[in-house]
Design a protein around this motif. Structure first.
Motif, short mmCIF file in Angstrom:
data_model
loop_
_atom_site.label_atom_id
_atom_site.label_comp_id
_atom_site.label_asym_id
_atom_site.label_seq_id
_atom_site.Cartn_x
_atom_site.Cartn_y
_atom_site.Cartn_z
N LYS A 10 0.82 -1.21 0.00
CA LYS A 10 0.00 0.00 0.00
C LYS A 10 0.85 1.26 0.00
O LYS A 10 0.52 2.25 -0.65
CB LYS A 10 -0.91 -0.01 1.22
CG LYS A 10 -1.91 1.12 1.27
CD LYS A 10 -2.82 0.98 2.48
CE LYS A 10 -3.83 2.12 2.54
NZ LYS A 10 -4.69 2.00 3.72
N HIS A 11 1.97 1.24 0.71
CA HIS A 11 2.81 2.43 0.88
C HIS A 11 4.17 2.29 0.19
O HIS A 11 5.14 2.91 0.62
CB HIS A 11 3.02 2.71 2.37
CG HIS A 11 1.75 2.94 3.12
ND1 HIS A 11 0.98 4.05 2.95
CD2 HIS A 11 1.11 2.19 4.05
CE1 HIS A 11 -0.08 3.99 3.73
NE2 HIS A 11 -0.03 2.86 4.40
N SER A 12 4.26 1.51 -0.88
CA SER A 12 5.56 1.22 -1.49
C SER A 12 6.23 2.47 -2.06
O SER A 12 7.44 2.65 -1.92
CB SER A 12 5.41 0.16 -2.57
OG SER A 12 4.56 0.64 -3.60
N LYS A 13 5.48 3.37 -2.68
CA LYS A 13 6.08 4.57 -3.26
C LYS A 13 6.61 5.49 -2.17
O LYS A 13 7.70 6.05 -2.29
CB LYS A 13 5.07 5.31 -4.12
CG LYS A 13 4.74 4.58 -5.39
CD LYS A 13 3.79 5.37 -6.25
CE LYS A 13 3.44 4.60 -7.51
NZ LYS A 13 2.50 5.33 -8.35
N LYS A 14 5.87 5.65 -1.10
CA LYS A 14 6.31 6.52 0.00
C LYS A 14 7.55 5.94 0.67
O LYS A 14 8.47 6.68 1.03
CB LYS A 14 5.19 6.69 1.02
CG LYS A 14 4.00 7.44 0.48
CD LYS A 14 2.89 7.51 1.51
CE LYS A 14 1.66 8.17 0.91
NZ LYS A 14 0.53 8.17 1.84
N ILE A 15 7.59 4.64 0.81
CA ILE A 15 8.74 3.99 1.43
C ILE A 15 9.97 4.14 0.54
O ILE A 15 11.08 4.40 1.03
CB ILE A 15 8.43 2.51 1.73
CG1 ILE A 15 7.37 2.42 2.83
CG2 ILE A 15 9.69 1.75 2.12
CD1 ILE A 15 6.82 1.02 3.04
N ALA A 16 9.79 4.00 -0.77
CA ALA A 16 10.92 4.14 -1.70
C ALA A 16 11.48 5.55 -1.67
O ALA A 16 12.71 5.75 -1.64
CB ALA A 16 10.48 3.77 -3.10
N SER A 18 11.29 7.71 0.79
CA SER A 18 11.95 7.89 2.09
C SER A 18 13.31 7.21 2.12
O SER A 18 14.28 7.76 2.66
CB SER A 18 11.08 7.34 3.21
OG SER A 18 9.86 8.02 3.27
N ALA A 19 13.40 6.02 1.53
CA ALA A 19 14.67 5.30 1.51
C ALA A 19 15.71 6.05 0.69
O ALA A 19 16.88 6.15 1.09
CB ALA A 19 14.46 3.89 0.96
N VAL A 20 15.32 6.60 -0.45
CA VAL A 20 16.26 7.36 -1.27
C VAL A 20 16.72 8.62 -0.55
O VAL A 20 17.91 8.96 -0.57
CB VAL A 20 15.62 7.71 -2.64
CG1 VAL A 20 16.46 8.70 -3.40
CG2 VAL A 20 15.42 6.45 -3.45
N ALA A 21 15.80 9.30 0.13
CA ALA A 21 16.17 10.50 0.88
C ALA A 21 17.14 10.15 2.01
O ALA A 21 18.13 10.88 2.24
CB ALA A 21 14.93 11.18 1.44
N CYS A 22 16.90 9.06 2.69
CA CYS A 22 17.80 8.64 3.77
C CYS A 22 19.18 8.26 3.24
O CYS A 22 20.20 8.63 3.83
CB CYS A 22 17.20 7.47 4.53
SG CYS A 22 15.78 7.91 5.54
#
Length: 95
Positions: A10-16, A18-22
């Motif tokens: 459900k939240h795969s785009k938001k997680i991706a 966030s991961a790139v920003a981190c």
């Protein structure tokens, strides 16, 4: 386990994003916190190193955007032209 899988789906785009920003922040911190062996880094050294790293990342990202933007605009323009051309021909035919 199925709840966790559904959450990630459900939240795969938001997680991706966030991961790139981190990862970008971590990569920038590597060069800012790197000090010579045996020497302590002062606060101003860390600030200048971090500023330099962020400026370098900004320049790289803008360079990549500058490379990809003309190609993306050409592809987008071709798609729009094809769609408008098809609708024009359909209008002439009467469909």
């Amino acid at each position: 386990m199925s709840k966790i899988k559904s959450f990630f789906k459900k939240h795969s785009k938001k997680i991706a994003v966030s991961a790139v920003a981190c990862m970008t922040a971590v990569i920038g911190c590597f060069s800012s916190f790197a000090a010579e062996a045996g020497q302590a880094a002062s606060s101003s050294d860390l600030q200048s190193s971090f500023s330099t790293a962020i400026s370098s990342i900004q320049g790289d990202i803008l360079g990549y955007i500058g490379l990809a933007l003309p190609i993306g605009l050409a592809i987008f323009g071709a798609i729009i032209a094809i769609k408008k051309g098809i609708s024009f021909v359909r209008g002439l035919i009467g469909r």
